[in-house]
Design an enzyme around this catalytic site. Structure first.
Site, mmCIF file in Angstrom:
data_model
loop_
_atom_site.group_PDB
_atom_site.id
_atom_site.type_symbol
_atom_site.label_atom_id
_atom_site.label_comp_id
_atom_site.label_asym_id
_atom_site.label_seq_id
_atom_site.Cartn_x
_atom_site.Cartn_y
_atom_site.Cartn_z
ATOM 1 N N HIS A 120 0.840 -1.203 0.000
ATOM 2 C CA HIS A 120 0.000 0.000 0.000
ATOM 3 C C HIS A 120 0.883 1.264 0.000
ATOM 4 C CE1 HIS A 120 -2.963 2.897 1.700
ATOM 5 N NE2 HIS A 120 -1.969 3.210 2.499
ATOM 6 N N HIS B 107 12.861 -6.977 2.618
ATOM 7 C CA HIS B 107 13.374 -7.684 3.796
ATOM 8 C C HIS B 107 14.342 -8.740 3.271
ATOM 9 C CE1 HIS B 107 13.501 -8.780 7.876
ATOM 10 N NE2 HIS B 107 12.349 -9.402 8.033
ATOM 11 N N GLU C 87 12.864 -6.005 16.377
ATOM 12 C CA GLU C 87 11.414 -6.052 16.636
ATOM 13 C C GLU C 87 11.073 -6.989 17.798
ATOM 14 O OE1 GLU C 87 10.334 -6.863 12.653
ATOM 15 O OE2 GLU C 87 10.635 -9.026 12.793
#
Ligand SMILES: NC(=O)c1ccc[n+]([C@@H]2O[C@H](COP(=O)([O-])OP(=O)(O)OC[C@H]3O[C@@H](n4cnc5c(N)ncnc54)[C@H](OP(=O)(O)O)[C@@H]3O)[C@@H](O)[C@H]2O)c1
Length: 403
Positions: free
Chosen positions: A97, A178, A266
């Site tokens: 998006h 990634h 993360e």
């Protein structure tokens, strides 16, 4: 900027902080000292030295690194660079998006490839992508693309690779956000074709932020890397792609370092570690007789609303200096205790990332047909923890939520 304006600018967030009840106990003397300290530290901030067009060498705490920036890729240059390309962006989740809309707004020829009538297809239509014009099923988009942007979820990249790989033919470029799939190829089975450039641009944030910072005229920080360079132009292409998707600054890395640091971060300070720390602090306060509101305010609300934004804006020393002498003394004394207790956990975590355990876990979990339901159940459990229920009540009292 003059030092008076500097001071004024530095005082603005501080004035806001001082007006908030959470920092009423912090003295103005400390705050004024903090402004002075900030002025000094900003004066000593690393100065960018322009070398050649398109690269700056910046001194990061004694380590010199090249940084690439959007300013060196004006829109005309960007459009000219990609004038013969079709970017086939596969997957329209968070990154699809953000990156897709930014590419479109930058005037780059980009098409979307997703499963017909899935959630992403509907989202893409809502965002103005037109079926048959710039929205296609995955295979058709890849066949039209010269640069294939694989923005499927990491588990889906692995699952679909046997089908997608034969379509990545010589002359195309393969792009990731990634390093996960190619770096952990023993687990993901994503063995890239040997005759195509393979590049990466990984925004340091959610796809929503990729979009919102672009719309604000800023640009997210991203890292970029080259996994395979068959044309000799892969690095320049990776930088151009980084700018085209909406990055402001681009930091060079390798696929390996990108994926190791990302999975580590993360699970650590960015998400897992901070949640564990919040829970531990909150639970002790509750077990020692503090109310939910007090425990929440002292653990999360003050952190996110008052102190962490100061760290983000000016650094840790500035935040310490903006607090009372009592707070500072305790924080400085307890820092090494937390560091010593946590460092072995962080080392275990890095090992678990490096040896592929985290990848294995993620692939196994996220490939289950009912993973969304299971994940939703876990989210529901988090949502129902007392700390986050208390947080909801605290947030409801904010002026913007009481209208
Ligand atoms: N999210 C972030 O904050 C972030 C930040 C930096 C980098 N990245 C990287 O960017 C890449 C994309 O991540 P993301 O978070 O944007 O992904 P995501 O939101 O999880 O997107 C998933 C996409 O994959 C599609 N998909 C899932 N399973 C599929 C299958 N079996 N066949 C075909 N399509 C399938 C979904 O389509 P349907 O709707 O049809 O299911 C959806 O379009 C990943 O490599 C990720 O590590 C993400």
């Amino acid at each position: 900027m003059s030092s008076a304006r500097n001071l004024q600018k530095a005082l603005r967030p501080l004035a806001r902080q001082l007006a908030s009840p959470a920092v009423q106990r912090r003295t103005f003397v400390a705050a004024a000292g903090a402004v002075r300290a900030a002025a000094v530290s900003r004066a000593a901030a690393p100065v960018a030295k322009q070398q050649t067009r398109g690269v700056k060498t910046i001194d990061f705490a004694g380590h010199k690194e090249d940084v690439y920036e959007r300013a060196d890729w004006p829109i005309e240059k960007l459009q000219d660079y990609f004038k013969n390309d079709t970017l086939a962006l596969i997957g329209y989740g968070s990154q699809g998006h953000g990156q897709g809309l930014n590419l479109r707004d930058n005037g780059i020829n980009v098409i979307i490839g997703v499963r017909k009538d899935g959630k992403s297809w509907k989202d893409a239509v809502q965002d103005g992508w037109v079926p048959g014009k710039n929205l296609f099923e995955v295979d058709e988009a890849i066949s039209k693309g010269s640069i294939v942007m694989n923005l499927l979820s990491d588990a889906a990249q692995s699952e679909t690779w046997p089908h997608i790989k034969p379509q990545i033919t010589k002359g195309k470029t393969l792009y990731f956000s990634h390093g996960f799939s190619p770096v952990f190829k023993d687990l993901t089975k994503v063995e890239v074709p040997t005759d195509v450039d393979v590049i990466l641009c990984a925004p340091k944030g959610s796809g929503r932020t990729v979009r919102s910072l672009f719309k604000e005229g800023r640009g997210i920080n991203s890292s970029f890397a080259v996994y395979q360079d068959v044309t000799g132009k892969a690095k320049e292409k990776a930088i151009a792609m980084g700018v085209a998707i909406g990055s402001g600054y681009l930091y060079e890395t390798t696929f390996e370092k990108e994926v190791y640091s990302d999975l580590y971060g993360e699970r650590g300070c960015l998400m897992g570690g901070i949640h564990g720390m919040f829970l531990a602090q909150y639970e002790v306060l509750r077990e020692r007789g503090h109310s939910p509101s007090e425990a929440f305010n002292e653990t999360v609300e003050e952190a996110t609303q008052s102190l962490y934004p100061l760290i983000g804006a000016y650094g840790m020393d500035w935040m310490f200096d903006a607090c009372s002498t009592t707070a500072r003394r305790g924080a400085i004394d307890w820092t090494p205790k937390f560091k010593d207790a946590l460092k072995p956990v962080f080392n275990n975590l890095y090992d678990s990332v490096r040896d592929g355990s985290e990848t294995k876990r993620s692939l196994e979990y996220n490939s289950q047909p009912d993973y969304r339901e299971k994940y939703e159940k876990e989210l529901e459990e988090i949502r129902n923890l007392e700390i986050w229920r208390a947080g909801k009540a605290v947030r409801a009292l904010r002026p913007e939520n009481t209208k």
